[in-house]
Each structure stands twice: as C-alpha cells, then as structure tokens.
Design an enzyme around this catalytic site. Structure first.
Site, PDB file in Angstrom:
ATOM      1  N   VAL A  14       1.190  -0.829   0.006  1.00  0.00           N
ATOM      2  CA  VAL A  14      -0.077   0.129   0.164  1.00  0.00           C
ATOM      3  C   VAL A  14       1.210   1.243   0.053  1.00  0.00           C
ATOM      4  CG1 VAL A  14      -1.757   1.180   1.120  1.00  0.00           C
ATOM      5  CG2 VAL A  14      -1.707  -1.577   1.092  1.00  0.00           C
ATOM      6  N   ALA A  33      -6.730  19.314  -3.425  1.00  0.00           N
ATOM      7  CA  ALA A  33      -6.266  19.911  -2.215  1.00  0.00           C
ATOM      8  C   ALA A  33      -6.388  21.279  -2.298  1.00  0.00           C
ATOM      9  CB  ALA A  33      -5.589  18.666  -2.117  1.00  0.00           C
ATOM     10  N   GLU A 129     -10.127   6.531   6.166  1.00  0.00           N
ATOM     11  CA  GLU A 129     -11.052   5.551   4.850  1.00  0.00           C
ATOM     12  C   GLU A 129     -10.393   4.549   4.387  1.00  0.00           C
ATOM     13  OE1 GLU A 129     -13.562   4.846   3.168  1.00  0.00           O
ATOM     14  OE2 GLU A 129     -13.586   6.728   3.986  1.00  0.00           O
ATOM     15  N   VAL A 132     -11.140   0.656   6.633  1.00  0.00           N
ATOM     16  CA  VAL A 132     -12.429  -0.506   5.806  1.00  0.00           C
ATOM     17  C   VAL A 132     -12.849  -0.460   3.892  1.00  0.00           C
ATOM     18  CG1 VAL A 132     -14.336  -1.061   6.418  1.00  0.00           C
ATOM     19  CG2 VAL A 132     -13.490   0.226   7.916  1.00  0.00           C
ATOM     20  N   GLY A 134     -10.910  -1.328   1.961  1.00  0.00           N
ATOM     21  CA  GLY A 134      -9.846  -0.582   0.297  1.00  0.00           C
ATOM     22  C   GLY A 134     -10.567   0.241  -0.253  1.00  0.00           C
ATOM     23  N   GLY A 187      -1.447 -13.785  -2.977  1.00  0.00           N
ATOM     24  CA  GLY A 187      -1.315 -12.875  -1.867  1.00  0.00           C
ATOM     25  C   GLY A 187      -2.394 -12.448  -1.498  1.00  0.00           C
ATOM     26  N   GLU A 190      -4.340 -12.090   4.831  1.00  0.00           N
ATOM     27  CA  GLU A 190      -3.646 -11.260   5.793  1.00  0.00           C
ATOM     28  C   GLU A 190      -2.049 -11.998   5.949  1.00  0.00           C
ATOM     29  OE1 GLU A 190      -4.711  -8.479   7.260  1.00  0.00           O
ATOM     30  OE2 GLU A 190      -5.307  -7.992   5.315  1.00  0.00           O
ATOM     31  N   ASP A 201     -10.333 -10.400  10.665  1.00  0.00           N
ATOM     32  CA  ASP A 201     -10.270  -8.790  10.268  1.00  0.00           C
ATOM     33  C   ASP A 201     -11.289  -8.562   9.833  1.00  0.00           C
ATOM     34  OD1 ASP A 201      -8.743  -7.066   7.704  1.00  0.00           O
ATOM     35  OD2 ASP A 201     -10.483  -8.009   6.509  1.00  0.00           O
ATOM     36  N   LYS A 205     -13.080  -4.623  10.635  1.00  0.00           N
ATOM     37  CA  LYS A 205     -13.698  -3.471  10.064  1.00  0.00           C
ATOM     38  C   LYS A 205     -15.207  -2.829  10.613  1.00  0.00           C
ATOM     39  CE  LYS A 205     -10.611  -5.358   6.628  1.00  0.00           C
ATOM     40  NZ  LYS A 205     -10.760  -5.922   5.214  1.00  0.00           N
TER      41      LYS A 205
END
Ligand code: HSE
Length: 436
Positions: A14, A33, A129, A132, A134, A187, A190, A201, A205
């Site tokens: 990530v 932004a 964000e 939960v 992704g 993959g 977890e 998991d 969430k």
C-alpha cells in the site's frame, strides 16, 4: 502555498501504491486539495530491501520515532499494520501535533477510543478511510453522505479473502483448504490467514462502521466473530438449491434493546445484488431511514485501490488544515461528547433466521419430533428440504429454514433436537438474513 509534507511509515504494497499514485496524479490531486501533497520522508523495517517502486526524492529515516516527531512533517501516514508498535508511534505522532492517516483497522478497532481522544486533545485529525473496504469510500459515505439518516443496519462483505474462498467453493464445488492455499499463493490473505478466515479482520472493520453509524465508542471486544473455516461445500450446495448464497457478512443493526455487532457466515437470497459480489471484491449495504438501502462495492484490497483511499484522506486533511479545528468532521461522525453508550447485544440476544442441517436416521416420526420442538420454542419454519439417503446409508440430510427468532431460543431448540435418539450428528446452523 507551501506543499503539505507527508512522512510514510511502511513501504509495503500500500505504501508503494500511495507513492506511485501521488506521483502520477500529483497535479490533479493538488488542484483538488488546494496544495501539493508530497511524501518527503519514509521509513520501513528493512530500508535495504529492493522495492518495485522508486523512492526518488524521499528521505529515508532509519528510526520510525524520528519520523513521527520530525519537525518538517505535517501528516504521518501509517501503513504498517499491527496494534502494538504502531499504537506507540501513532500516539507519539499525535502528541507531536501531526495529523495521522492510517489503513490500520486492528489498531483503531482495538485502541480507537484512546487514539481519538488523544487526537481531539491535540487538535489533529486521524483519518482512516483505507481501514475499511480498501478503495470503497464507505467511511465518508457514513460519516458525511448519509448524515441525514438514522442508520438502521449495515451488512457488508468486508473481507476479500473469505469472499474469494466462498465464491470458489460454490462455483467449483471445491473444498475450503485447497482454495485457501490458492488465495495465499495469489497474495490475498493477511500475513496471518486466521484473521481473514476466522472473521477477525471483518470484525475489526465492522466495529469501525458500527461506531460511525450509531455514534458509539469502538468496541471490538464486544463483536461476535465466527469465520468460514468450518463451512462445508455441502451446505453451500444446499443453500444454492434453496435460492441462497452463503457469504461471510459483517452485520450491525440498531434495535431498541441495543446494537447487534456480528460477523458470521450468512445465507442471503441469491437475487440480492450483494449476493452476487464475488471473488475478492467487497460490498457494503447500508439501510438508512430516509434514503432506504444503498450499496457500495469495489476492490477491498490491493496496492492502488487502497492507496486511493489513503490519498483521499491526505486530501481531506490538507483541506481541513484551513478550517477551524472545532468544526472539522468528527472522527466518529458524531461530536465526541455526543457518543452514546448504547449496549452492544451479546449474540444470544440477536434476532435472525436460520438454516439448519440435521443428519437424521431415516425412521418414522423424526420430522414430527423436530417440528414439535421448533413449535414449542415458537420457531416458525419457512422451508424444508429432505434429501434422499445415499445408497446403502440410513442417514438423511434434512434442511430447515426458519423465520426470525432470538438466538437463545434457537440454541435451546437445537440442543433439544441434538438430544433426540434419531439424530446422527450435531446440527449444522448457519444464520440467514433476507436483507430487505
Ligand atoms: N486481507 C484483507 C481482505 C485485505 O482479504 O479483505 C485488507 O483488509
């Protein structure tokens, strides 16, 4: 205006996605932004490890403690996971006036109350964000988009690994173990697959979704958690014959007695859209009193999908830096002094319908005994399916779908059924939700 400077904790899948997407869409993101967002510093357990992405322009910091206290960093982005070392680092970042963006569901589900209180005290944001579902922006939906509603219930497929396993078991008629191995090779799982397959998991969430929906503190220790490791392809097949699919659902529901907070395999009618969310995809169904049922679906994991949520939080924090701290969107949607201690119901008090599979000796009177026990317990039968005994066998599978009843009543009835001399094995029980 000066760019916002981000310090990245963790250079895994990530972290890499976040660097790549921020770099690729830099200009577009800055236009949204109001300022450029730049990752200036990063740290990871092993800084020598070769990575599949470029770290150009990022100063690598050997000690994470130096990153979370670094005077040139505005936002600490925590993408490490776990709830021990990261808890100390996140609290240290907050104490040093850093805003925090995290994808860490375990950390917030377990220690959220302490972390949000610290953030409030130091006037910083903790945005999550990516924790939960992704890339699905479900936190923003609940916290902002649906804020006119009294949320009635939420039901979500919020663990992609278990959804992949269940989808493959159904479509290929394969067993649990072989598909789990496949998920690990791909993959999806977890690091510790127990978290995925035992519903932990998903419960992390769900705990966050429930707190935001109902304005209560985060209470992972009160969630009922049951995974998919004991599900057989036989029950998946019988459910299908009755018009249902089995999904690992996270369900949270407001009732006048308290809040249901539960993760378990659940039969849902195959005609519901959410029943057709297959593979590693996630989906969350939210029922609000004004809007009705709304469904949000998308990739619940993966490098750039999760980075999408991480960066949305970076943009939010950047925008909020220009607003008065007292008027920011609260961490848990409700103002901190407005959280309620509505009880979370123990699973025995939850109301649901059931799929029951009985292994019975094929003798007269069996069904009469079973239906009498259910009637005595005020449990009404919705459908029944009796399979023929296999050749040479005297045991038959009897499938019963019940209407909704309180779990403690179902437990007592199941115990009585199991004590009948005509029963050859324990009753298999899977909860069923019509979601209408
Ligand atoms: N292992 C998780 C899942 C992904 O399978 O959904 C990250 O939350």
């Amino acid at each position: 205006m000066k760019p916002i400077r981000v310090g990245l904790l963790g250079l895994g899948v990530v972290g890499g996605g976040t660097i790549e997407v921020l770099r690729r869409n830099r200009e577009e993101i800055a236009r949204r932004a109001g300022r450029e967002i730049v990752i200036t510093h990063a740290t990871a357990k092993n800084l020598q490890k070769p990575r599949g992405f470029s770290l150009a322009g990022i100063s690598l910091v050997a000690d994470a403690n130096d990153l979370v206290t670094h005077p040139e960093i505005d936002i600490v982005c925590e993408l490490v996971g776990g709830d021990t070392v990261t808890k100390d680092l996140v609290l240290k970042a907050i104490a040093n006036g850093k805003h925090v963006v995290t994808a860490n569901k375990a950390l917030l589900a377990i220690h959220g109350t302490e972390i949000f209180a610290a953030a409030q005290q130091h006037h910083v944001m903790v945005a999550f964000e990516a924790a939960v579902a992704g890339g699905v922006p479900i936190i923003k939906v609940l916290r902002e988009g649906l804020s006119a509603n009294k949320i009635e219930w939420i039901a979500g497929i919020i663990n992609g690994t278990s959804n992949f396993i269940l989808s493959e078991m159904r479509s290929r008629g394969a067993g649990f173990e072989s598909i789990l191995k496949e998920a690990q090779t791909l993959g999806y799982a977890e690091a510790d697959p127990t978290f995925d397959i035992e519903g932990i998991d998903a419960a992390h969430k769900l705990t966050l979704l429930s707190a935001i929906a109902f304005g209560t503190p985060v209470q992972f220790n009160k969630a009922y958690t049951e995974g998919i490791s004991k599900l057989t392809d036989k029950d998946i097949k019988y459910a299908e014959q009755l018009g249902y699919r089995i999904k690992l659902l996270g369900i949270t529901r407001w009732t006048s007695a308290g809040i249901e907070l539960r993760v378990h395999p659940t039969l849902i009618p195959e005609k519901r859209l959410i029943a057709n969310v297959e593979g590693v995809m996630n989906a969350v169904l939210v029922k609000g009193d004004a809007v009705g049922a709304t469904l949000y679906s998308g990739r619940g994991a993966g490098s750039e999908a999760t980075a999408s949520a991480v960066i949305a939080d970076l943009v939010d924090v950047t925008r909020m830096l220009t607003s008065d701290p007292e008027h920011r969107v609260p961490h848990l949607a409700f103002q901190p002094d407005q959280l309620r201690d509505t009880p979370i119901l123990p699973i025995e008090k939850v109301e649901t319908a059931y799929y029951l599979r009985l292994s019975a000796f094929d003798k007269p009177g069996v069904m009469a005994d079973v239906t009498r026990i259910l009637a005595d317990s005020h449990i009404s039968i919705d459908a029944m399916l009796q399979k023929e005994a296999e050749e040479g066998e005297d045991i038959v599978d009897v499938i019963i779908l019940t209407h909704r009843c309180v779990e403690e009543g179902a437990n007592a009835a199941i115990k009585r059924i199991e004590s009948l001399a005509t029963m050859a094995a324990k009753v298999i029980r899977i909860r069923l939700e019509e979601l209408n």
